[in-house]
Design a protein around this motif. Structure first.
Motif, PDB file in Angstrom:
ATOM      1  N   ILE A  43       0.817  -1.302  -0.052  1.00  0.00           N
ATOM      2  CA  ILE A  43       0.129   0.017   0.067  1.00  0.00           C
ATOM      3  C   ILE A  43       0.808   1.275  -0.029  1.00  0.00           C
ATOM      4  O   ILE A  43       0.791   2.381  -0.700  1.00  0.00           O
ATOM      5  CB  ILE A  43      -0.964  -0.021   1.255  1.00  0.00           C
ATOM      6  CG1 ILE A  43      -2.015  -0.938   1.111  1.00  0.00           C
ATOM      7  CG2 ILE A  43      -1.480   1.402   1.497  1.00  0.00           C
ATOM      8  CD1 ILE A  43      -3.125  -0.543   0.256  1.00  0.00           C
ATOM      9  N   ASN A  44       2.014   1.170   0.761  1.00  0.00           N
ATOM     10  CA  ASN A  44       2.790   2.426   0.759  1.00  0.00           C
ATOM     11  C   ASN A  44       3.624   2.786  -0.614  1.00  0.00           C
ATOM     12  O   ASN A  44       3.487   3.860  -1.179  1.00  0.00           O
ATOM     13  CB  ASN A  44       3.942   2.193   1.877  1.00  0.00           C
ATOM     14  CG  ASN A  44       3.218   2.404   3.406  1.00  0.00           C
ATOM     15  OD1 ASN A  44       2.358   3.248   3.565  1.00  0.00           O
ATOM     16  ND2 ASN A  44       3.881   1.741   4.204  1.00  0.00           N
ATOM     17  N   ASN A  45       3.988   1.656  -1.166  1.00  0.00           N
ATOM     18  CA  ASN A  45       4.481   1.745  -2.468  1.00  0.00           C
ATOM     19  C   ASN A  45       3.427   2.364  -3.443  1.00  0.00           C
ATOM     20  O   ASN A  45       3.571   2.970  -4.307  1.00  0.00           O
ATOM     21  CB  ASN A  45       5.079   0.462  -3.006  1.00  0.00           C
ATOM     22  CG  ASN A  45       6.157   0.024  -2.009  1.00  0.00           C
ATOM     23  OD1 ASN A  45       7.013   0.779  -1.705  1.00  0.00           O
ATOM     24  ND2 ASN A  45       6.390  -1.335  -2.321  1.00  0.00           N
ATOM     25  N   GLU A  46       2.341   2.038  -3.413  1.00  0.00           N
ATOM     26  CA  GLU A  46       1.007   2.367  -4.231  1.00  0.00           C
ATOM     27  C   GLU A  46       0.821   4.042  -3.972  1.00  0.00           C
ATOM     28  O   GLU A  46       0.560   4.567  -4.829  1.00  0.00           O
ATOM     29  CB  GLU A  46       0.038   1.556  -3.972  1.00  0.00           C
ATOM     30  CG  GLU A  46      -1.180   1.558  -5.209  1.00  0.00           C
ATOM     31  CD  GLU A  46      -2.230   0.586  -4.910  1.00  0.00           C
ATOM     32  OE1 GLU A  46      -3.410   0.980  -5.557  1.00  0.00           O
ATOM     33  OE2 GLU A  46      -2.231  -0.464  -4.105  1.00  0.00           O
ATOM     34  N   LEU A  47       0.883   4.250  -2.607  1.00  0.00           N
ATOM     35  CA  LEU A  47       0.633   5.789  -2.469  1.00  0.00           C
ATOM     36  C   LEU A  47       1.727   6.541  -2.778  1.00  0.00           C
ATOM     37  O   LEU A  47       1.215   7.720  -3.222  1.00  0.00           O
ATOM     38  CB  LEU A  47       0.482   5.764  -0.927  1.00  0.00           C
ATOM     39  CG  LEU A  47      -0.782   5.319  -0.216  1.00  0.00           C
ATOM     40  CD1 LEU A  47      -0.665   5.273   1.324  1.00  0.00           C
ATOM     41  CD2 LEU A  47      -1.824   6.300  -0.633  1.00  0.00           C
ATOM     42  N   VAL A  48       2.979   6.158  -2.916  1.00  0.00           N
ATOM     43  CA  VAL A  48       3.952   7.058  -3.397  1.00  0.00           C
ATOM     44  C   VAL A  48       3.942   7.572  -4.923  1.00  0.00           C
ATOM     45  O   VAL A  48       4.012   8.701  -4.997  1.00  0.00           O
ATOM     46  CB  VAL A  48       5.228   6.396  -3.126  1.00  0.00           C
ATOM     47  CG1 VAL A  48       6.548   6.988  -4.154  1.00  0.00           C
ATOM     48  CG2 VAL A  48       5.719   6.006  -1.803  1.00  0.00           C
ATOM     49  N   SER A  49       3.452   6.764  -5.745  1.00  0.00           N
ATOM     50  CA  SER A  49       2.999   7.125  -6.989  1.00  0.00           C
ATOM     51  C   SER A  49       1.853   7.954  -7.250  1.00  0.00           C
ATOM     52  O   SER A  49       1.904   8.847  -8.108  1.00  0.00           O
ATOM     53  CB  SER A  49       2.906   5.999  -7.892  1.00  0.00           C
ATOM     54  OG  SER A  49       1.733   5.292  -7.634  1.00  0.00           O
ATOM     55  N   LEU A  50       0.904   7.842  -6.352  1.00  0.00           N
ATOM     56  CA  LEU A  50      -0.196   8.605  -6.484  1.00  0.00           C
ATOM     57  C   LEU A  50      -0.208  10.137  -5.775  1.00  0.00           C
ATOM     58  O   LEU A  50      -0.988  10.877  -6.085  1.00  0.00           O
ATOM     59  CB  LEU A  50      -1.453   7.886  -5.877  1.00  0.00           C
ATOM     60  CG  LEU A  50      -2.269   6.918  -6.912  1.00  0.00           C
ATOM     61  CD1 LEU A  50      -3.270   5.962  -5.846  1.00  0.00           C
ATOM     62  CD2 LEU A  50      -2.731   7.378  -7.784  1.00  0.00           C
ATOM     63  N   LYS A  51       0.451   9.978  -4.785  1.00  0.00           N
ATOM     64  CA  LYS A  51       0.733  11.510  -3.739  1.00  0.00           C
ATOM     65  C   LYS A  51       0.854  12.519  -4.653  1.00  0.00           C
ATOM     66  O   LYS A  51       0.167  13.692  -4.501  1.00  0.00           O
ATOM     67  CB  LYS A  51       1.697  11.168  -2.832  1.00  0.00           C
ATOM     68  CG  LYS A  51       1.910  12.330  -1.938  1.00  0.00           C
ATOM     69  CD  LYS A  51       1.029  12.299  -0.894  1.00  0.00           C
ATOM     70  CE  LYS A  51       1.343  13.539   0.051  1.00  0.00           C
ATOM     71  NZ  LYS A  51       0.140  14.557   0.269  1.00  0.00           N
ATOM     72  N   ASP A  52       1.930  12.760  -5.835  1.00  0.00           N
ATOM     73  CA  ASP A  52       2.303  13.811  -6.411  1.00  0.00           C
ATOM     74  C   ASP A  52       1.152  14.179  -7.338  1.00  0.00           C
ATOM     75  O   ASP A  52       0.630  15.309  -7.307  1.00  0.00           O
ATOM     76  CB  ASP A  52       3.476  13.684  -7.349  1.00  0.00           C
ATOM     77  CG  ASP A  52       4.914  13.344  -6.366  1.00  0.00           C
ATOM     78  OD1 ASP A  52       4.636  14.231  -5.262  1.00  0.00           O
ATOM     79  OD2 ASP A  52       5.661  12.842  -6.834  1.00  0.00           O
ATOM     80  N   MET A  53       0.468  13.315  -7.862  1.00  0.00           N
ATOM     81  CA  MET A  53      -0.818  13.655  -8.808  1.00  0.00           C
ATOM     82  C   MET A  53      -1.774  14.193  -7.919  1.00  0.00           C
ATOM     83  O   MET A  53      -2.583  15.217  -8.374  1.00  0.00           O
ATOM     84  CB  MET A  53      -1.239  12.351  -9.664  1.00  0.00           C
ATOM     85  CG  MET A  53      -0.182  11.955 -10.698  1.00  0.00           C
ATOM     86  SD  MET A  53      -0.700  10.671 -11.815  1.00  0.00           S
ATOM     87  CE  MET A  53      -0.746   9.308 -11.150  1.00  0.00           C
ATOM     88  N   ALA A  54      -2.147  13.588  -6.911  1.00  0.00           N
ATOM     89  CA  ALA A  54      -3.333  14.024  -5.999  1.00  0.00           C
ATOM     90  C   ALA A  54      -3.117  15.067  -5.538  1.00  0.00           C
ATOM     91  O   ALA A  54      -3.901  16.086  -5.464  1.00  0.00           O
ATOM     92  CB  ALA A  54      -3.422  12.877  -4.758  1.00  0.00           C
ATOM     93  N   ASP A  55      -1.713  15.670  -5.061  1.00  0.00           N
ATOM     94  CA  ASP A  55      -1.313  17.158  -4.710  1.00  0.00           C
ATOM     95  C   ASP A  55      -1.654  18.087  -5.712  1.00  0.00           C
ATOM     96  O   ASP A  55      -2.254  18.938  -5.456  1.00  0.00           O
ATOM     97  CB  ASP A  55      -0.051  17.125  -4.140  1.00  0.00           C
ATOM     98  CG  ASP A  55       0.118  16.518  -2.681  1.00  0.00           C
ATOM     99  OD1 ASP A  55      -0.883  16.032  -2.179  1.00  0.00           O
ATOM    100  OD2 ASP A  55       1.331  16.023  -2.243  1.00  0.00           O
TER     101      ASP A  55
END
Length: 157
Positions: free
Chosen positions: A17-29
Motif C-alpha cells: 500500500i505504501n508503494n502504491e501511495l508514493v506514485s499517487l501522492k504527487d498527482m493527487a497533490d
C-alpha cells in the motif's frame, strides 16, 4: 480506529500500500491544488483514488495494531487519554497535557441527504505550537491514522 474487517492483514500488505501511495501522492497533490476553491462536483480521479488507498492503509494499520504486531502511535495514545480526561470539551477548546497544549476539533463526518445538516461528527485532538497554530506534522499524522475523518459523506435515506 476504523472498523475492522474479519480479514487479518500482514506487514507485506502495508508495504504494498505504501508503494502504491508514493506514485499517487504527487498527482493527487497537483489535482487538489488545481481544484482548490472550486465548488460543486469536481472530477478528481487521482485524489479520490489516493484517498481510497489511504483508507485501505488505515484499515490495515488498525488491524495490525489490534493484533499487536504494531504498537499504537503516540497520537493514538494521547488522543485516547485526552478523550477520557476531557469528554465534554467543545470545538476549539485548548487543554494542557504533559506540558503541551492540544486543541479539540470537530469535523463533519456525515451529512444529511440535503447536505444541510451534519448527522455525525469526528472528534480529534490537534497539537498546538507555541504561536497557537496547529502543528502541521501532527495534523498530517492524524490524517494518516484516521483518513475517513476527512471525507464527508452524504447519508442514503
Amino acid at each position: 480506529m476504523p472498523k475492522l474487517n474479519y480479514k487479518l492483514h500482514v506487514i507485506r500488505e502495508l508495504t504494498d500500500i505504501n508503494n502504491e501511495l508514493v506514485s499517487l501522492k504527487d498527482m493527487a497533490d497537483r489535482e487538489f491544488t488545481a481544484s482548490y476553491g472550486l465548488t460543486g462536483m469536481v472530477y478528481r480521479p487521482h485524489l479520490d483514488t489516493y484517498m481510497q488507498i489511504c483508507v485501505k492503509k488505515a484499515e490495515i494499520l488498525a488491524c495490525l495494531k489490534n493484533q499487536g504486531i504494531l504498537p499504537l502511535s503516540k497520537i493514538e495514545l494521547i488522543s485516547a487519554t485526552l478523550d477520557s480526561l476531557h469528554k465534554r470539551a467543545k470545538n476549539h477548546t485548548v487543554v494542557e497535557y504533559e506540558g503541551d497544549h492540544y486543541q479539540r476539533r470537530f469535523l463533519p463526518l456525515k451529512l444529511s441527504k440535503s447536505g444541510k445538516v451534519v448527522q455525525k461528527w469526528a472528534r480529534i485532538w490537534l497539537l498546538q505550537q507555541d504561536n497557537e497554530k496547529v502543528d502541521l506534522q501532527w495534523e498530517n499524522q492524524v490524517k494518516e491514522i484516521w483518513p475517513t475523518y476527512f471525507l464527508i459523506r452524504i447519508s442514503d435515506l
